[in-house]
Design a protein around this motif. Structure first.
Motif, PDB file in Angstrom:
ATOM      1  N   GLU A 234       0.855  -1.210   0.000  1.00 19.63           N
ATOM      2  CA  GLU A 234       0.000   0.000   0.000  1.00 19.63           C
ATOM      3  C   GLU A 234       0.882   1.248   0.000  1.00 19.63           C
ATOM      4  N   ILE A 235       1.587   1.410  -1.100  1.00 15.78           N
ATOM      5  CA  ILE A 235       2.579   2.481  -1.224  1.00 15.78           C
ATOM      6  C   ILE A 235       1.927   3.869  -1.212  1.00 15.78           C
ATOM      7  N   GLY A 236       0.635   3.921  -1.526  1.00 21.21           N
ATOM      8  CA  GLY A 236      -0.106   5.191  -1.512  1.00 21.21           C
ATOM      9  C   GLY A 236      -0.146   5.842  -0.132  1.00 21.21           C
ATOM     10  N   TYR A 237       0.195   5.066   0.910  1.00 22.51           N
ATOM     11  CA  TYR A 237       0.175   5.607   2.278  1.00 22.51           C
ATOM     12  C   TYR A 237       1.534   6.146   2.710  1.00 22.51           C
ATOM     13  N   MET A 238       2.526   6.069   1.825  1.00 19.17           N
ATOM     14  CA  MET A 238       3.844   6.606   2.173  1.00 19.17           C
ATOM     15  C   MET A 238       3.766   8.109   2.375  1.00 19.17           C
ATOM     16  N   VAL A 239       4.590   8.601   3.298  1.00 20.40           N
ATOM     17  CA  VAL A 239       4.635  10.047   3.556  1.00 20.40           C
ATOM     18  C   VAL A 239       5.897  10.591   2.901  1.00 20.40           C
ATOM     19  N   THR A 240       5.712  11.560   2.001  1.00 18.63           N
ATOM     20  CA  THR A 240       6.881  12.106   1.298  1.00 18.63           C
ATOM     21  C   THR A 240       7.107  13.580   1.656  1.00 18.63           C
ATOM     22  N   ASP A 241       6.373  14.070   2.667  1.00 15.57           N
ATOM     23  CA  ASP A 241       6.598  15.429   3.171  1.00 15.57           C
ATOM     24  C   ASP A 241       6.050  15.528   4.591  1.00 15.57           C
ATOM     25  N   LYS A 242       6.941  15.444   5.567  1.00 10.50           N
ATOM     26  CA  LYS A 242       6.468  15.398   6.960  1.00 10.50           C
ATOM     27  C   LYS A 242       5.819  16.723   7.391  1.00 10.50           C
ATOM     28  N   ASN A 243       6.298  17.838   6.842  1.00  8.77           N
ATOM     29  CA  ASN A 243       5.722  19.133   7.231  1.00  8.77           C
ATOM     30  C   ASN A 243       4.266  19.244   6.808  1.00  8.77           C
ATOM     31  N   TYR A 256      -7.884   7.726   2.163  1.00  5.39           N
ATOM     32  CA  TYR A 256      -6.778   7.637   1.209  1.00  5.39           C
ATOM     33  C   TYR A 256      -5.477   7.989   1.917  1.00  5.39           C
ATOM     34  N   GLY A 257      -4.349   7.513   1.356  1.00 10.76           N
ATOM     35  CA  GLY A 257      -3.055   7.778   1.965  1.00 10.76           C
ATOM     36  C   GLY A 257      -2.440   9.073   1.479  1.00 10.76           C
ATOM     37  N   TYR A 258      -1.290   9.419   2.055  1.00  7.50           N
ATOM     38  CA  TYR A 258      -0.652  10.698   1.742  1.00  7.50           C
ATOM     39  C   TYR A 258      -0.172  10.756   0.286  1.00  7.50           C
ATOM     40  N   LEU A 259       0.645   9.762  -0.114  1.00  3.98           N
ATOM     41  CA  LEU A 259       1.253   9.844  -1.447  1.00  3.98           C
ATOM     42  C   LEU A 259       0.205   9.913  -2.557  1.00  3.98           C
ATOM     43  N   GLU A 260      -0.848   9.096  -2.428  1.00  2.00           N
ATOM     44  CA  GLU A 260      -1.862   9.134  -3.499  1.00  2.00           C
ATOM     45  C   GLU A 260      -2.674  10.433  -3.456  1.00  2.00           C
ATOM     46  N   SER A 261      -2.663  11.100  -2.292  1.00  2.00           N
ATOM     47  CA  SER A 261      -3.385  12.375  -2.186  1.00  2.00           C
ATOM     48  C   SER A 261      -2.582  13.546  -2.743  1.00  2.00           C
ATOM     49  N   VAL A 262      -1.289  13.298  -3.057  1.00  2.00           N
ATOM     50  CA  VAL A 262      -0.496  14.383  -3.655  1.00  2.00           C
ATOM     51  C   VAL A 262       0.038  14.011  -5.044  1.00  2.00           C
ATOM     52  N   GLY A 269      -5.565  16.554 -10.909  1.00  2.00           N
ATOM     53  CA  GLY A 269      -6.701  17.337 -11.419  1.00  2.00           C
ATOM     54  C   GLY A 269      -7.145  18.388 -10.413  1.00  2.00           C
ATOM     55  N   ASP A 270      -7.163  17.978  -9.166  1.00  2.00           N
ATOM     56  CA  ASP A 270      -7.576  18.841  -8.056  1.00  2.00           C
ATOM     57  C   ASP A 270      -6.675  20.077  -7.943  1.00  2.00           C
ATOM     58  N   ARG A 271      -5.357  19.807  -7.920  1.00  2.00           N
ATOM     59  CA  ARG A 271      -4.383  20.899  -7.795  1.00  2.00           C
ATOM     60  C   ARG A 271      -4.467  21.846  -8.991  1.00  2.00           C
ATOM     61  N   GLU A 318       7.708  14.624  -8.338  1.00  2.06           N
ATOM     62  CA  GLU A 318       8.685  14.625  -7.249  1.00  2.06           C
ATOM     63  C   GLU A 318       8.246  13.719  -6.108  1.00  2.06           C
ATOM     64  N   HIS A 319       6.995  13.866  -5.695  1.00  4.26           N
ATOM     65  CA  HIS A 319       6.472  13.016  -4.614  1.00  4.26           C
ATOM     66  C   HIS A 319       6.555  11.535  -4.999  1.00  4.26           C
ATOM     67  N   LEU A 320       6.143  11.248  -6.231  1.00  2.15           N
ATOM     68  CA  LEU A 320       6.163   9.860  -6.689  1.00  2.15           C
ATOM     69  C   LEU A 320       7.595   9.326  -6.688  1.00  2.15           C
ATOM     70  N   ALA A 321       8.534  10.151  -7.146  1.00  2.00           N
ATOM     71  CA  ALA A 321       9.941   9.738  -7.189  1.00  2.00           C
ATOM     72  C   ALA A 321      10.460   9.421  -5.784  1.00  2.00           C
ATOM     73  N   TYR A 322      10.102  10.262  -4.795  1.00  2.00           N
ATOM     74  CA  TYR A 322      10.553   9.990  -3.424  1.00  2.00           C
ATOM     75  C   TYR A 322       9.924   8.697  -2.903  1.00  2.00           C
ATOM     76  N   GLY A 323       8.687   8.471  -3.269  1.00  2.00           N
ATOM     77  CA  GLY A 323       8.028   7.204  -2.893  1.00  2.00           C
ATOM     78  C   GLY A 323       8.778   6.009  -3.464  1.00  2.00           C
ATOM     79  N   ILE A 324       9.207   6.142  -4.733  1.00  4.77           N
ATOM     80  CA  ILE A 324       9.955   5.046  -5.381  1.00  4.77           C
ATOM     81  C   ILE A 324      11.310   4.864  -4.704  1.00  4.77           C
ATOM     82  N   VAL A 325      11.982   5.965  -4.377  1.00  4.55           N
ATOM     83  CA  VAL A 325      13.281   5.891  -3.683  1.00  4.55           C
ATOM     84  C   VAL A 325      13.111   5.134  -2.364  1.00  4.55           C
ATOM     85  N   ASN A 326      12.072   5.486  -1.601  1.00  6.48           N
ATOM     86  CA  ASN A 326      11.826   4.820  -0.309  1.00  6.48           C
ATOM     87  C   ASN A 326      11.589   3.330  -0.496  1.00  6.48           C
ATOM     88  N   ALA A 327      10.702   2.997  -1.435  1.00  3.40           N
ATOM     89  CA  ALA A 327      10.335   1.582  -1.625  1.00  3.40           C
ATOM     90  C   ALA A 327      11.503   0.786  -2.193  1.00  3.40           C
TER      91      ALA A 327
END
Length: 396
Positions: A234-243, A256-262, A269-271, A318-327
């Motif tokens: 469930e990689i969509g729950y990864m946090v890629t920005d703690k602030n 929904y998780g953090y990564l999929e929400s950004v 589309g939302d942004r 960028e967020h997705l890339a950090y998620g990939i780096v973590n995983a």
């Protein structure tokens, strides 16, 4: 007896992977005596799993060329179904993954009356239309968008289908007359890519699907890794920005998780909509005020060089890339396969992702897009069945 059936599987697998091949070559490859191989080959020919061709042409030295054995991919058929929030796609495949029949329908039309009932109807229709002998169908694999207990066949939760603890296999048994195996749709897509796609022959694979949400399927040492409660990946729950998390972060959808929400399609589309609403001069301003713009629109605009769209996409990438780096730093896969709706714009996304990932990852990893595309789910479901079902045809 057990040794015999094991050797028979090995002989069949050897022919499947190396055909055309001779009896002597099989014996050498799998280290089993020639008489044993001959005996097993004769049985497999009788059962129509394989066939032989030619009486062996003579070689330049005048000796006879050995008879060649071929795998019979039409010996049996398997059904694969990919159940999504918007559509359900079902295929009938031969044993090499060639699709012989395919059909799909809108999920919402049959959610109330029962999806499995409708899938059974579609199967009947395809079987009759193609003239397939029912006894040649080994069974069906299914991918479902939610957490799935593969052992009990219960879908714990599939929000897009309004399923909670849905007894999938029990329900399937009411309508479908052969064995059925079920798993989460992203796990299934990972198996599809490993069987026939861009992860072929790879033992350690991370498959990431970026659509409305973000999920992943993990293969470690050739085995699907499901975790202690079938919720691995469930990689969509990864946090890629703690602030961001500290600032009363609100997920884009309930639960929904953090990564999929950004970085998911919906959030892009939302942004985009919010940013354009603040720019009265933008050509899409009126449309953005009237209704939310879809994620695809961001990529369309970015291709024309639109500054706002480029900024929104860059941030998501960028967020997705950090998620990939973590995983990837945790799992060390040979390849990371990216699939799902958002990756339809891969020529835009992939180079930027690779750049960030290479910069931060301790050992480099190949990023590739899904080779099977829209068929990753159905072909993966076929592959799931082949792995889980105890028959001569066993892939693992």
């Amino acid at each position: 007896m057990q040794l015999k059936s094991l050797n028979k599987k090995r002989v069949l697998q050897c022919i499947q992977e190396n055909s055309p091949i001779s009896r002597a070559e099989i014996a050498a490859k799998i280290n089993v005596s020639k008489p044993t191989v001959s005996l097993l080959v004769d049985e497999l020919i009788q059962e129509k799993w394989i066939f032989e061709k030619g009486i062996g042409e003579s070689t330049s030295q005048g000796g006879r060329r050995p008879i060649q054995l071929y795998f019979n991919e039409k010996a049996a058929y398997i059904i694969g179904t990919d159940i999504g929030g918007t559509k359900v796609k079902t295929v009938i495949c031969d044993l090499n993954g060639n699709i012989v029949a395919s059909s799909s329908f809108n999920t919402c039309h049959y959610l109330e009356s029962g999806l499995l009932k409708q899938i059974a109807k579609e199967i009947d229709f395809m079987v009759n239309k193609e003239g397939i002998e029912v006894e040649k169908i080994l069974g069906m694999g299914a991918g479902v968008p939610g957490i799935t207990e593969t052992t009990t066949g219960i879908v714990v939760e599939a929000p897009s289908l309004n399923w909670v603890r849905y007894p999938f296999i029990k329900e399937a048994e009411r309508h479908i007359p052969f064995p059925v195996h079920v798993d989460n749709d992203v796990n299934v897509a990972a198996l599809g890519e490993q069987w026939l796609g861009n992860a072929r022959d790879k033992q350690n694979v991370l498959f990431i699907a970026v659509g409305t949400g973000i999920g992943s399927g993990i293969i470690i040492n050739n085995q699907l890794y499901r975790g202690s409660s079938s919720a691995a990946g469930e990689i969509g729950y990864m946090v890629t920005d703690k602030n961001d998390m500290k600032n009363e972060f609100k997920p884009i959808f309930h639960r929904y998780g953090y990564l999929e929400s950004v970085a998911g399609g919906k959030s892009i589309g939302d942004r985009l909509t919010k940013c354009i609403q603040n720019e009265p001069e933008h050509p899409m301003h009126k449309q953005a005020l009237a209704s939310e713009l879809p994620g695809e629109m961001a990529f369309k605009l970015a291709k024309t060089g639109d500054g706002i769209a480029l900024k929104v996409i860059d941030e998501a990438i960028e967020h997705l890339a950090y998620g990939i780096v973590n995983a990837a730093s945790l799992l060390n896969p040979e390849v990371v396969i990216l699939g799902g709706g958002v990756l339809k714009s891969s020529e835009f996304i992939l180079p930027k992702l690779q750049e960030i990932v290479n910069q931060y990852l301790p050992s480099s990893v190949q990023l590739k897009t899904s080779q099977l595309g829209d068929n990753a789910g159905v072909l993966g479901a076929v592959s799931l069945f082949m792995r889980e079902h105890e028959s001569l045809i066993k892939y693992n």
